[in-house]
Scaffold this motif. Structure first.
Motif, PDB file in Angstrom:
ATOM      1  N   TRP A 223     -23.597  -0.035  24.170  1.00 35.22           N
ATOM      2  CA  TRP A 223     -24.162  -0.098  22.817  1.00 35.22           C
ATOM      3  C   TRP A 223     -24.661   1.278  22.375  1.00 35.22           C
ATOM      4  O   TRP A 223     -24.759   1.568  21.203  1.00 35.22           O
ATOM      5  N   ARG A 224     -24.987   2.129  23.329  1.00 33.55           N
ATOM      6  CA  ARG A 224     -25.439   3.500  23.081  1.00 33.55           C
ATOM      7  C   ARG A 224     -26.581   3.565  22.067  1.00 33.55           C
ATOM      8  O   ARG A 224     -26.407   4.071  20.949  1.00 33.55           O
ATOM      9  N   PRO A 225     -27.755   3.099  22.435  1.00 32.06           N
ATOM     10  CA  PRO A 225     -28.887   3.181  21.503  1.00 32.06           C
ATOM     11  C   PRO A 225     -29.240   4.629  21.199  1.00 32.06           C
ATOM     12  O   PRO A 225     -29.141   5.499  22.062  1.00 32.06           O
ATOM     13  N   HIS A 226     -29.628   4.894  19.958  1.00 36.88           N
ATOM     14  CA  HIS A 226     -30.093   6.234  19.601  1.00 36.88           C
ATOM     15  C   HIS A 226     -31.558   6.419  19.972  1.00 36.88           C
ATOM     16  O   HIS A 226     -31.995   7.539  20.234  1.00 36.88           O
ATOM     17  N   LEU A 227     -32.300   5.322  19.972  1.00 36.23           N
ATOM     18  CA  LEU A 227     -33.721   5.369  20.301  1.00 36.23           C
ATOM     19  C   LEU A 227     -34.057   4.268  21.297  1.00 36.23           C
ATOM     20  O   LEU A 227     -33.750   3.093  21.065  1.00 36.23           O
TER      21      LEU A 227
END
Length: 365
Positions: A223-227
């Protein structure tokens, strides 16, 4: 960063730190309080926006590189898709242009940062018809720890903790909306992950569930969260859940290294566990370790290592003059090196850029 006197009073706003030998998150902010540590200090908010813009860029480059790789595998004789290569080259160029100097003057001014963020976001958003999703993974596990002295049942405690966590997460989402409100097309997607059981709850930002991960591992990886925002609460319960669920390497992979694109924000317990040692949580006697099986006393947590993704430092949040003598004594007795401990007052944010020269500064109100 010089500690000692300045670490207690935090009179200086900017304190560079250089230590290229220790493992460090790419970008991070460590705080005692969300309201006083991020919402109020202008520098902290600007650094958060800058860090997230870098996360956008990194994520976009990694995804485009994957598209190029797939085009080569699909047609090895024809080579990579030219359009994908051109897009990748443009992303790399815009990312380099936007990689401004992160330090601000004492008035909180840095026009280069503002301009570079705008350039990058314009490149990524385009005409705004397709949303640029800011993916937020909120981890309130420390907040969910049961209290043995509570008059409420465990079920009632969990219900109230989840409601409190949702309220706190809403405040974060609201702040992010304010930071990026000038940039048409940025959409905040948020979901809550409990490290105790790996469950995901409370998706927010769109009714289309295909935009959200289905499990905890996916949330931290593909999902590669930014935060990644790690909430405060019981440090011992949070560390216990990280260890029993084998989350340590997954959190590290999301925040540390050339293929990581997440900004780590740790509040209180979330700040402590990213340090070298979590034993600083034993010093005040605020957190109850008895909730953790077989580690029910403070002595069981002496020397316990955390994520250790902050350049080898350990953290002591909620610092005040009340704790100065204790901190000096504990730091001398357990570390023998003042520079390994960073104390954070309620109104301070320790901002880290771990790439390159590994710089950091304290932003205060």
């Amino acid at each position: 960063m010089p500690l000692g006197g300045d670490s207690f009073s935090s009179k200086s706003i900017i304190n560079p730190v250089v230590n290229a030998k220790k493992e460090c998150m790419n970008y991070g902010i460590l705080i005692s309080s969300f309201t006083d540590g991020i919402e109020k200090p202008f520098l902290a908010k600007e650094f958060l926006k800058y860090s997230l813009s870098r996360a956008f860029a990194k994520d976009a480059v990694l995804r485009k590189e994957e598209e190029v790789r797939k085009s080569v595998l699909k047609s090895p004789c024809a080579g990579p898709n030219i359009e994908d290569l051109n897009d990748l080259e443009k992303l790399d160029t815009d990312a380099m242009v936007s990689d401004g100097e992160m330090f601000f003057n004492e008035d909180g001014e840095n026009q280069a940062i503002d301009n570079s963020v705008n350039i990058l976001l314009r490149s990524l958003i385009g005409d705004g018809e397709i949303p640029l999703d800011l993916r937020v993974l909120y981890i309130p596990t420390a907040l969910y720890a049961l209290k043995k002295d509570s008059k409420n049942t465990p079920g009632k405690q969990r219900q109230r903790a989840r409601a409190d966590g949702k309220k706190r997460r809403n405040a974060i989402v609201r702040l992010l909306g304010e930071l990026f409100h000038k940039h048409k097309g940025v959409r905040v997607l948020a979901i809550t992950l409990d490290l105790d059981d790996g469950s995901l709850k409370q998706p927010q930002g769109t009714e289309d569930m295909s935009f959200f991960p289905e499990g905890g591992e996916e949330a931290l990886n593909s999902w590669r969260p930014h935060l990644i925002y790690v909430e405060g609460g019981n440090t011992f319960w949070l560390q216990h859940c990280i260890e029993k669920g084998n989350w340590l390497n997954q959190i590290k992979s999301a925040c540390v290294g050339p293929n990581a694109s997440a900004v780590y924000v740790g509040k209180s317990a979330g700040a402590i566990i990213c340090g070298k040692n979590v034993e600083t949580a034993t010093w005040k006697g605020w957190d109850d370790p008895s909730i953790v099986p077989n580690k029910e006393t403070y002595d069981d947590w002496i020397g316990r290592e955390g994520l250790n993704i902050a350049n080898g430092a350990s953290f002591f949040p909620h610092m005040s003059s009340e704790w100065e003598e204790l901190v000096q004594e504990k730091n001398y007795d357990t570390k023998g090196n003042e520079n390994s401990l960073i104390c954070l007052n309620e109104w301070e944010a320790y901002c880290i850029e771990g790439q390159g020269t590994k710089k950091a500064f304290i932003a205060a109100k």
